[in-house]
Write a protein that holds these residues in place. Structure first.
Motif, PDB file in Angstrom:
ATOM      1  N   VAL A 184     -11.164  -5.331 -13.745  1.00 14.65           N
ATOM      2  CA  VAL A 184     -12.075  -6.103 -14.662  1.00 14.65           C
ATOM      3  C   VAL A 184     -13.332  -5.941 -14.163  1.00 14.65           C
ATOM      4  CG1 VAL A 184     -12.182  -8.079 -15.845  1.00 14.65           C
ATOM      5  CG2 VAL A 184      -9.844  -7.527 -15.243  1.00 14.65           C
ATOM      6  N   VAL A 185     -14.344  -5.542 -15.114  1.00 14.86           N
ATOM      7  CA  VAL A 185     -15.655  -5.345 -14.588  1.00 14.86           C
ATOM      8  C   VAL A 185     -16.682  -5.661 -15.741  1.00 14.86           C
ATOM      9  CG1 VAL A 185     -15.007  -3.333 -13.145  1.00 14.86           C
ATOM     10  CG2 VAL A 185     -15.744  -3.011 -15.478  1.00 14.86           C
ATOM     11  N   LYS A 186     -17.870  -5.885 -15.517  1.00 15.98           N
ATOM     12  CA  LYS A 186     -18.961  -6.280 -16.355  1.00 15.98           C
ATOM     13  C   LYS A 186     -19.772  -5.145 -16.228  1.00 15.98           C
ATOM     14  CE  LYS A 186     -21.721  -8.399 -18.905  1.00 15.98           C
ATOM     15  NZ  LYS A 186     -22.794  -7.602 -19.085  1.00 15.98           N
ATOM     16  N   PHE A 187     -20.181  -4.230 -16.979  1.00 12.64           N
ATOM     17  CA  PHE A 187     -20.963  -3.109 -17.223  1.00 12.64           C
ATOM     18  C   PHE A 187     -22.457  -3.666 -17.325  1.00 12.64           C
ATOM     19  CE2 PHE A 187     -17.030  -0.607 -17.783  1.00 12.64           C
ATOM     20  CZ  PHE A 187     -17.329   0.453 -17.035  1.00 12.64           C
ATOM     21  N   GLU A 200     -18.548  -9.451 -21.762  1.00 11.62           N
ATOM     22  CA  GLU A 200     -18.705  -9.866 -20.494  1.00 11.62           C
ATOM     23  C   GLU A 200     -17.544  -9.126 -19.862  1.00 11.62           C
ATOM     24  OE1 GLU A 200     -20.480 -12.402 -19.255  1.00 11.62           O
ATOM     25  OE2 GLU A 200     -21.717 -12.078 -21.186  1.00 11.62           O
ATOM     26  N   GLN A 201     -16.328  -8.737 -20.247  1.00 10.15           N
ATOM     27  CA  GLN A 201     -15.469  -8.148 -19.394  1.00 10.15           C
ATOM     28  C   GLN A 201     -14.985  -6.899 -20.240  1.00 10.15           C
ATOM     29  OE1 GLN A 201     -12.325 -10.721 -18.625  1.00 10.15           O
ATOM     30  NE2 GLN A 201     -13.291 -12.318 -17.713  1.00 10.15           N
ATOM     31  N   GLU A 202     -14.713  -5.834 -19.374  1.00  4.34           N
ATOM     32  CA  GLU A 202     -14.313  -4.593 -19.758  1.00  4.34           C
ATOM     33  C   GLU A 202     -13.248  -4.170 -18.752  1.00  4.34           C
ATOM     34  OE1 GLU A 202     -16.624  -1.797 -22.115  1.00  4.34           O
ATOM     35  OE2 GLU A 202     -18.356  -3.154 -21.488  1.00  4.34           O
ATOM     36  N   LEU A 203     -12.549  -3.091 -19.080  1.00  2.00           N
ATOM     37  CA  LEU A 203     -11.587  -2.500 -18.038  1.00  2.00           C
ATOM     38  C   LEU A 203     -12.337  -1.046 -17.284  1.00  2.00           C
ATOM     39  CD1 LEU A 203      -8.172  -2.650 -19.210  1.00  2.00           C
ATOM     40  CD2 LEU A 203      -9.023  -3.939 -17.327  1.00  2.00           C
TER      41      LEU A 203
END
Length: 684
Positions: A578-581, A587-590
């Motif tokens: 789970v990351v934030k680009f 706010e959250q993406e994979l």
């Protein structure tokens, strides 16, 4: 008197706690005394007939080993207020193997954990230890929210059994000293006594080691047969299995990996702690049944439990096929080797030549396809259904005429338009090919991700039959590796795909009488499939029907087929975070990390939003101040912060896969640990 004063000028007292004897010594030292001299002076002062060669100095307050024996106390920054521990470097570590069995191993706690894994794998008989790593045992609570840093969990260390847990400078109850006084400073650093109890199926300890209890340093390995595992693990081991219910929870499983560049002690791993030994990198090099019976079994077991705990999805037909292969492995457990072993030197040479022919990079021409004409370029042409970008699910599949020649796919509106210009064409070299098959629904899909200026563009192709699917799938797979259908491996690839599909079809009747075998379906089928059947007896019947398709496989062949089928699953080999680009409103993406690419993915559905291939990557590093990973590609720079794990874990996955891709075909190659740490260390 004057001589004594002169000798002691510039000297000071250093307190050292000897963990084996549970005694404290105060030495008079000078700052220019090297670490080796400190240990020599301590051993002379103790005057105990013990082999101290495996002991080292640990500095709890600084969380570091004083491992460079020629370095002085001044150079390390050790002063009079320091408390050092003189403790064995090799200690007992409780290790859970991929097949969920527990072993007790003597592991060096003072070296980098990567090196500790390498040494342990050597004792276990596991080749290519660079594919494995230590992981902390997580709890179900760890899957409920993001943890950038995973501490010591009750599964790793039983606090209620072991008493106060001592780690660095944590506050614990006072410890009585030999003079009867208590010392809070020492209480925060002294290790607790060996524990006496049970945890997760691990045998009780009373502090005394016997040859049957552990193996490794100064012990002959006394191990169970790691090339064959019990059909059912212990109840305690099964109770520790985590079953993620979403992609986000799957991503949080990766929070437990240890830092390969730091020692176990530096990461708060203590004696008798439990760690998991798992395959971390899904790039298995040179799987050889003749040499890798242990490795193949452990990969098979990790694959088996990843499917049963639903870490990776599969269809109902695939689930029954996996269950059938697993049943065949169990039935053949007393016959682990193929029945017909090659004994003739000529047979061995033939085998090696066939292997070489299959691995040569496109130098052979298939006589079936070329009709003995080496100038002929094989071609596939069919009407297939097509849709660009699977994410736009409202779009329907439309039928087009496809022509595939060399490594180029051309798409026409109809067969009659073939003489003219195509609607579009794609060069499939370097593409990603993923199956999208569901036999019960009659769906034979192929998902292509093709390199473009935007990263990777996704296309979905639907075939009408198994034979058509096998031919096109095999062609696309070869193209992704830079090969054409003229390569000798094309027909073999087609056959493998058809064999894989045939294993998913239930046989007309079981090969085994259901009344003669008792199948505990909980050990064969993931829980979510239970509600699709009327009862467990119906599931057992389906498993027996599927087993009839694989009844002639040997133990090792059934395991290899299981591994290959696992590798063919669409989600195989993708480690999620789970990351934030940076620059994104979400706010959250994979983030998905595979052996050759990074993927930006939708949080809930897992749809691929963008793909970046490692062969276009120029650099990757970590900004340790803001805890962000920066990856520089030819087309753009990508920066993100990791929310579900430490950013070092992501960095290590990227560098680890780069390292694995650099392995040569030389069987005698040595493991370059310095290069591994250079690629994974983050330039700390």
């Amino acid at each position: 008197m004057g001589a004594d004063i002169e000798i002691n000028v510039g000297s000071w007292q250093l307190t050292i706690y000897v963990t084996d004897l549970k005694v404290e010594r105060v030495l008079r030292v000078k700052g220019d005394l090297h670490i080796g001299g400190v240990m020599l002076q301590l051993v002379e002062d103790l005057d105990v007939a013990i082999n101290w060669s495996d002991h080292g100095l640990w500095w709890p307050k600084r969380n570091m080993w004083l491992s460079r024996t020629r370095t002085t106390l001044d150079q390390y920054g050790v002063q009079a207020d320091a408390l050092l521990h003189f403790t064995p470097m090799h200690k007992t570590l409780r290790v859970q193997l991929p097949d969920l069995r527990f072993i007790d191993a003597r592991v060096d706690f003072s070296i980098k954990s990567f090196t500790a894994v390498v040494q342990l794998c050597k004792d276990l008989g596991l080749r290519h230890p660079e594919e494995l790593s230590f992981c902390r045992p997580l709890m179900a609570e760890h899957l409920k929210r993001n943890y950038k840093s995973i501490g010591v969990s009750p599964r790793q260390r039983a606090k209620d059994v072991m008493g106060p847990i001592v780690q660095n400078n944590s506050n614990v109850s006072n410890i009585s000293q030999p003079d009867g006084k208590s010392d809070d400073r020492l209480a925060s650093s002294y290790p607790s006594s060996p524990w006496n109890g049970n945890i997760s199926g691990i045998s009780a300890y009373n502090g005394q080691m016997t040859p049957d209890d552990s193996f490794g340093f100064n012990n002959d390995p006394i191990l169970p047969n790691l090339a064959a595992s019990p059909p059912t693990p212990s109840l305690e081991a099964k109770s520790g299995l985590l079953k993620p219910k979403s992609l986000v929870e799957r991503a949080r499983l990766n929070a437990g990996w240890l830092d390969s560049s730091r020692s176990l002690y530096e990461q708060d791993v203590r004696e008798y702690d439990l760690l998991l030994l798992r395959f971390k990198f899904y790039s298995f090099y040179d799987l050889n049944p003749k040499l890798d019976s242990v490795r193949i079994n452990q990969i098979y077991e990790q694959a088996r439990w990843s499917i049963l705990t639903e870490e990776i999805d599969c269809t109902e037909e695939e689930m029954m096929m996996f269950a059938a292969l697993q049943l065949q492995v169990n039935l053949q457990s007393n016959n682990p080797l193929p029945e017909k072993q090659r004994t003739s030197a000529d047979d061995d040479i033939d085998s090696e030549l066939n292997e070489l022919q299959m691995t040569l990079e496109g130098t052979s021409i298939s006589s079936t396809l070329s009709s003995n004409n080496i100038t002929h370029v094989p071609e596939l042409a069919d009407e297939l259904k097509f849709m660009k970008s699977r994410r736009f699910t409202l779009k329907s599949l439309k039928r087009y005429y496809f022509v595939f020649r060399d490594k180029r796919l051309s798409v026409y509106k109809s067969r009659e338009d073939k003489a003219g210009e195509p609607v579009f064409s794609l060069n499939l070299r370097g593409c990603e090919v993923t199956p999208d098959v569901n036999l019960s629904q009659g769906k034979y899909g192929i998902r292509l991700e093709v390199p473009s200026h935007d990263g990777m563009t996704e296309y979905l192709i639907r075939c009408d039959s198994e034979g058509q699917y096998a031919r096109w799938m095999a062609a696309f797979r070869l193209a992704s590796k830079g090969k054409t259908m003229a390569d000798s491996s094309y027909e073999h690839e087609v056959k493998q795909i058809l064999d894989f599909l045939s294993m998913q079809h239930p046989a007309p009747a079981p090969a085994i009488n259901p009344n003669q075998i008792d199948i505990n379906v909980d050990d064969y089928v993931a829980p979510r499939f239970f509600r699709k059947f009327k009862g467990k007896s119906q599931i057992a019947q389906r498993i027996l029907e599927a087993q009839a398709n694989v009844k002639d496989l040997s133990n090792i062949d059934a395991k290899m087929n299981f591994i290959k089928a696992w590798q063919a699953l669409p989600e195989y080999g993708i480690s999620l975070f789970v990351v934030k680009f940076d620059g994104s409103k979400k706010e959250q993406e994979l983030l998905g990390v595979a052996f050759n690419r990074l993927m930006r993915m939708e949080l809930m559905s897992g749809d691929h939003l963008k793909t970046w291939r490692f062969n276009t990557m120029k650099a990757w590093n970590v900004n340790w101040e803001v805890k962000k990973v920066l990856v520089q590609f030819e087309e753009e720079n990508v920066q993100f912060s990791c929310l579900s794990a430490d950013c070092k874990v992501v960095h290590e996955f990227i560098g680890g896969y780069i390292f694995l891709s650099m392995r040569s075909k030389d069987q005698n190659q040595t493991l370059n640990e310095d290069l591994f740490h250079k690629l994974t260390g983050g330039w700390v």
